[in-house]
Design a protein around this motif. Structure first.
Motif, PDB file in Angstrom:
ATOM      1  N   UNK A 161       0.838  -1.196   0.000  1.00 26.92           N
ATOM      2  CA  UNK A 161       0.000   0.000   0.000  1.00 26.92           C
ATOM      3  C   UNK A 161       0.874   1.248   0.000  1.00 26.92           C
ATOM      4  N   UNK A 162       0.254   2.371  -0.373  1.00 25.70           N
ATOM      5  CA  UNK A 162       0.967   3.647  -0.353  1.00 25.70           C
ATOM      6  C   UNK A 162       0.556   4.457   0.869  1.00 25.70           C
ATOM      7  N   UNK A 163       1.504   5.276   1.344  1.00 25.17           N
ATOM      8  CA  UNK A 163       1.279   6.178   2.465  1.00 25.17           C
ATOM      9  C   UNK A 163       1.822   7.551   2.086  1.00 25.17           C
ATOM     10  N   UNK A 164       1.371   8.570   2.814  1.00 19.28           N
ATOM     11  CA  UNK A 164       1.904   9.926   2.673  1.00 19.28           C
ATOM     12  C   UNK A 164       1.880  10.400   1.221  1.00 19.28           C
ATOM     13  N   UNK A 165       0.679  10.365   0.653  1.00 12.51           N
ATOM     14  CA  UNK A 165       0.458  10.855  -0.721  1.00 12.51           C
ATOM     15  C   UNK A 165       1.333  10.141  -1.740  1.00 12.51           C
ATOM     16  N   UNK A 166       1.567   8.858  -1.524  1.00 13.93           N
ATOM     17  CA  UNK A 166       2.315   8.053  -2.480  1.00 13.93           C
ATOM     18  C   UNK A 166       3.814   8.195  -2.391  1.00 13.93           C
TER      19      UNK A 166
END
Length: 378
Positions: free
Chosen positions: A325-330
């Motif tokens: 998954x992505x975090x912090x706007x990718x």
């Protein structure tokens, strides 16, 4: 966001390992996941006279063979890793650059789950039905932690070792990055070592770390592995880059050389030298840092850090999310998908500017953007 406490499971593992070491392998026999888990090997050592000494434990018995150490020497399987091994005369150092148009496939934290690793790579045609490289000129990145927990560490290491050679011949690449569990196991921390390997080391008359010493083929290979890797506009590493360690990325070649030079150095010696201790610090070092997920850095802080590094994103393992998954706007892509649990796992695909994830059934889907980290009971 918070991380679950690991203190209780760690204490139980430590107690079990102390019992194993005190009374021998028989006391741990019941802890093996399957009867076949007692099979192990091969461990291949470079011996005097330009020879390769290979040793297995098969059905509780020691099996040995010797081969000339010529380039491309083949060691046939006895038990443990199920395929013939092709051993080069020397390990080629350095990481191949990403060719224009090549894709990247990434995963992390295999933790001895060899069977699940094979299923996942086959499902996405990274390897074929004979477990040979099938990704052509694309790149595979394993962001650390093949060691510890599960019963298939040796097999997983040999698979990656062979795939690296096969990928190079096809114009692609396999990058295996060191994680905190590689460094722990090789400096003698047995907290998470599967009891099977405690018994193997006892039977072979070596410490567990010495099974991967400089005289072993796998040990020599591990000492060529980096911690930091930049492919295209993406930075890969196991834990993460903390704000105080930006200079380690700026001097990436020197940082990787520092890890390679000190891998396997006794823990007490590592802690005693401030310059080396910085590489292994359990809170801020590249193989341990969790600041993207535990609240140490917010999204503006992450964006500023990534901008200073001059990359589009950072891909990390180490913190178990249970999915890719992505975090912090990718800007942060988390790839510890919980393979260590032995039930499922996922791959990250980077194809130009398009990112997706591959599931165990072979399907692909877009990356979700998460805000919170689920508690990890392990």
């Amino acid at each position: 966001m918070r991380l679950a406490s690991r203190s209780a499971p760690t204490a139980l593992r430590a107690l079990l390992l102390l019992v194993c070491l005190a009374v021998g392998a028989a006391a741990c026999a019941g802890t093996a996941p399957t009867p076949a888990a007692a099979d192990d090997g091969p461990y291949v050592f470079r011996a005097e006279g330009s020879k390769l000494d290979a040793v297995w434990i098969c059905d509780g018995k020691l099996v040995r063979t010797t081969r000339p150490a010529r380039d491309g020497a083949t060691i046939k399987p006895r038990c443990g890793y199920p395929h013939p091994l092709v051993i080069p005369a020397a390990i080629e150092p350095g990481e191949a650059p990403l060719a224009p148009g090549a894709r990247i496939v990434a995963l992390s934290d295999i933790h001895g789950q060899y069977g699940l690793l094979v299923r996942l790579l086959r499902a996405h045609h990274v390897i074929d039905g004979r477990d040979r490289w099938a990704l052509g000129r694309d790149h595979l990145v394993v962001a650390g932690d093949v060691f510890d927990r599960g019963p298939g560490v040796t097999e997983a290491l040999w698979l990656l070792f062979q795939l690296q050679q096969q990928a190079r011949a096809a114009g692609g690449a396999v990058h295996f990055l060191l994680g905190n569990h590689e460094t722990m196991a090789l400096y003698g921390s047995l907290r998470y070592v599967n009891p099977k390997y405690v018994a193997t080391a006892e039977r072979l008359g070596r410490s567990y770390a010495d099974l991967f010493g400089p005289d072993s083929v796998l040990g020599g290979w591990l000492r060529t592995r980096p911690v930091l890797l930049k492919l295209g506009d993406t930075l890969f590493l196991h834990g993460g880059v903390s704000p105080e360690n930006l200079d380690l990325v700026a001097a990436m070649d020197a940082t990787n050389a520092g890890y390679q030079r000190t891998l396997g150095m006794p823990r007490e010696q590592v802690k005693a030298d401030p310059a080396i201790a910085r590489l292994y610090d359990s809170k801020a070092s590249p193989v341990w840092y969790r600041g993207y997920f535990n609240g140490q850095l917010d999204t503006p802080g992450v964006r500023a850090l990534v901008a200073k590094l001059g990359v589009a994103r950072i891909v990390v393992g180490h913190t178990t999310i249970g999915e890719v998954a992505s975090f912090h706007d990718g800007k942060i892509i988390a790839i510890d998908s919980g393979i260590k649990r032995g039930k499922s796992g996922q791959l990250l695909f980077i194809d130009g500017d398009t990112l997706s994830r591959g599931l165990l059934d072979g399907s692909r889907e877009p990356l979700p953007a998460l805000l919170d980290v689920p508690d990890d009971p392990e």
